[in-house]
Design a protein around this motif. Structure first.
Motif, mmCIF file in Angstrom:
data_model
loop_
_atom_site.group_PDB
_atom_site.id
_atom_site.type_symbol
_atom_site.label_atom_id
_atom_site.label_comp_id
_atom_site.label_asym_id
_atom_site.label_seq_id
_atom_site.Cartn_x
_atom_site.Cartn_y
_atom_site.Cartn_z
ATOM 1 N N SER A 110 0.928 -1.169 0.061
ATOM 2 C CA SER A 110 -0.002 0.011 -0.126
ATOM 3 C C SER A 110 0.850 1.392 -0.093
ATOM 4 O O SER A 110 0.402 2.243 0.359
ATOM 5 N N TYR A 111 2.080 1.240 -0.564
ATOM 6 C CA TYR A 111 2.855 2.363 -0.438
ATOM 7 C C TYR A 111 3.148 2.859 1.008
ATOM 8 O O TYR A 111 3.759 4.017 1.337
ATOM 9 N N ARG A 112 2.908 1.958 1.866
ATOM 10 C CA ARG A 112 3.180 2.246 3.448
ATOM 11 C C ARG A 112 4.391 1.268 3.951
ATOM 12 O O ARG A 112 5.057 1.366 5.005
ATOM 13 N N GLY A 113 4.618 0.471 3.176
ATOM 14 C CA GLY A 113 5.908 -0.766 3.576
ATOM 15 C C GLY A 113 6.184 -1.742 2.213
ATOM 16 O O GLY A 113 5.282 -1.502 1.153
ATOM 17 N N CYS A 114 7.008 -2.278 2.211
ATOM 18 C CA CYS A 114 7.371 -3.125 1.293
ATOM 19 C C CYS A 114 7.389 -4.811 1.928
ATOM 20 O O CYS A 114 8.165 -4.972 2.941
ATOM 21 N N ASN A 131 5.020 6.005 2.081
ATOM 22 C CA ASN A 131 4.157 7.093 2.886
ATOM 23 C C ASN A 131 4.294 8.296 2.271
ATOM 24 O O ASN A 131 3.902 8.361 0.827
ATOM 25 N N GLN A 132 4.749 9.515 2.853
ATOM 26 C CA GLN A 132 4.529 10.763 2.126
ATOM 27 C C GLN A 132 5.601 10.846 0.993
ATOM 28 O O GLN A 132 5.407 11.754 0.313
ATOM 29 N N ALA A 156 0.230 -2.755 -4.529
ATOM 30 C CA ALA A 156 1.009 -1.527 -4.746
ATOM 31 C C ALA A 156 2.276 -1.605 -5.689
ATOM 32 O O ALA A 156 2.556 -0.711 -6.586
ATOM 33 N N GLY A 157 3.030 -2.595 -5.335
ATOM 34 C CA GLY A 157 4.169 -2.802 -6.233
ATOM 35 C C GLY A 157 3.695 -3.214 -7.734
ATOM 36 O O GLY A 157 4.457 -2.913 -8.640
ATOM 37 N N GLY A 158 2.497 -3.847 -7.898
ATOM 38 C CA GLY A 158 1.837 -4.033 -9.427
ATOM 39 C C GLY A 158 1.599 -2.615 -10.005
ATOM 40 O O GLY A 158 1.800 -2.381 -11.228
ATOM 41 N N PHE A 173 -4.093 4.391 -0.365
ATOM 42 C CA PHE A 173 -2.787 4.659 -0.194
ATOM 43 C C PHE A 173 -2.507 6.258 0.518
ATOM 44 O O PHE A 173 -3.565 7.000 0.583
ATOM 45 N N PRO A 174 -1.190 6.600 0.890
ATOM 46 C CA PRO A 174 -1.085 7.624 1.778
ATOM 47 C C PRO A 174 -1.001 9.015 0.883
ATOM 48 O O PRO A 174 -1.120 9.904 1.554
#
Length: 328
Positions: free
Chosen positions: A42-46, A73-74, A113-115, A147-148
């Motif tokens: 989710s673009y918050r972690g990998c 994140n930001q 999110a990586g996709g 997403f953030p």
């Protein structure tokens, strides 16, 4: 295997390379296709579940593998993650000779999110991959509220230069609904970009390989049908990139820097000076019909298989004498 982790330009962004080493026994794999993996989160972690285990699976298929841990994140506001992906792809191609990579056969593989990031690289990147592998990818801008930061939609960016894609999703995915994949497939079809699409009936979001090893211990993360995506993907990649050559009766690795007892017999025997030294030390080989089956192995291996016919001292001298013969 070599493991290398490199910091990239943006803060807390790294590229980890999992590199299979060259072997004189497999000269047909000196240059390999590569997979650049973008874990989800989710673009918050990998996610670790979508990183190294996936790299290991592709390594087993003979690919060099890379994992990008991108801006989060930001810092995930576009185009920063896309810049990370572009930098990683360019780095792989710039070091292709050193890392044993075919720069014209680099695929990206992204989950969730990586996709999104993998497909962004394939549609918007200043340099694009040669193929895309997308697992339950986030595609639609309208669904990016998880997403953030606000992120661009991918389906509207597809063009004729977008590389071929392998896509898989599950009908039961509620976090990233399957309409994301369907929208991407429709856009690819409209631009005449080849793709292969698999939608499995069951399975939650974030399955990774959908096997126990990537489940984190959760029953919901294991699904035998969805796990077939990897085998289907490997078969698809062989159609896109081709298979490793296996059309020779004898494979000799003639890319050597010097002669020696660790060089294949078939290579040594092409040089008359080497041949003379070998038959002088091992006269029983000269008219031995089994020599035909031993041209792909080295003198060291022949000596070991033969129970140490030559002493260590004699082997060391033979090695020095062979190394003293100029390459031709």
């Amino acid at each position: 295997m070599k493991l290398i982790t490199l910091p990239l330009t943006n803060e807390n962004v790294t590229l980890t390379a999992y590199l299979l080493e060259q072997s004189h026994e497999m000269p047909n794999t000196r240059i390999r296709p590569a997979i650049l993996i973008f874990p989800g989160g989710s673009y918050r972690g990998c996610s670790d579940r979508e990183a190294e285990p996936v790299a290991m699976a592709f390594l087993a298929e003979g690919y060099q593998a890379f994992v990008l841990r991108y801006s989060l994140n930001q810092n995930a506001a576009f185009p920063q993650p896309l810049n990370d992906a572009e930098e990683a792809l360019e780095l792989i191609r710039e070091h292709s000779q050193q890392w044993g990579v075919d720069p014209s056969k680099v695929a990206v593989c992204g989950f969730s999110a990586g996709g999104h990031l993998a497909s962004a690289l394939g549609t918007m990147g200043r340099n694009r991959p040669n193929a895309m592998i997308l697992g339950y990818p986030q595609i639609l801008a309208s669904d990016s509220k998880i997403f953030p930061v606000e992120l661009p939609g991918i389906n509207t960016a597809v063009d004729a230069a977008t590389p071929p894609a392998f896509i898989f999703h599950t009908f039961e995915d509620t976090l990233v609904p399957v309409n994301n994949t369907l929208a991407l497939a429709s856009a690819l079809e409209q631009s005449k970009v080849p793709f292969e699409l698999h939608i499995f009936g069951h399975g939650v979001h974030g399955l990774s390989l959908a096997t126990p090893v990537t489940s984190g211990g959760l029953r919901s993360m294991v699904d035998g049908d969805a796990a077939k995506w990897f085998g289907l993907c490997a078969a698809w990649l062989k159609k896109v990139f081709g298979e490793f050559a296996s059309d020779q009766d004898i494979l000799l690795d003639e890319n050597i820097s010097e002669y020696g007892i660790d060089v294949q017999m078939g290579v040594l025997l092409k040089n008359s000076a080497c041949e003379k030294l070998i038959y002088g030390a091992l006269p029983m080989l000269e008219h031995n019909p089994q020599l035909q089956d031993a041209v792909q192995v080295s003198i060291r291996q022949i000596n070991e298989f033969g129970g140490g016919m030559l002493s260590q001292e004699v082997m060391e001298k033979l090695d020095r004498d062979l190394k003293g013969i100029p390459l031709v």
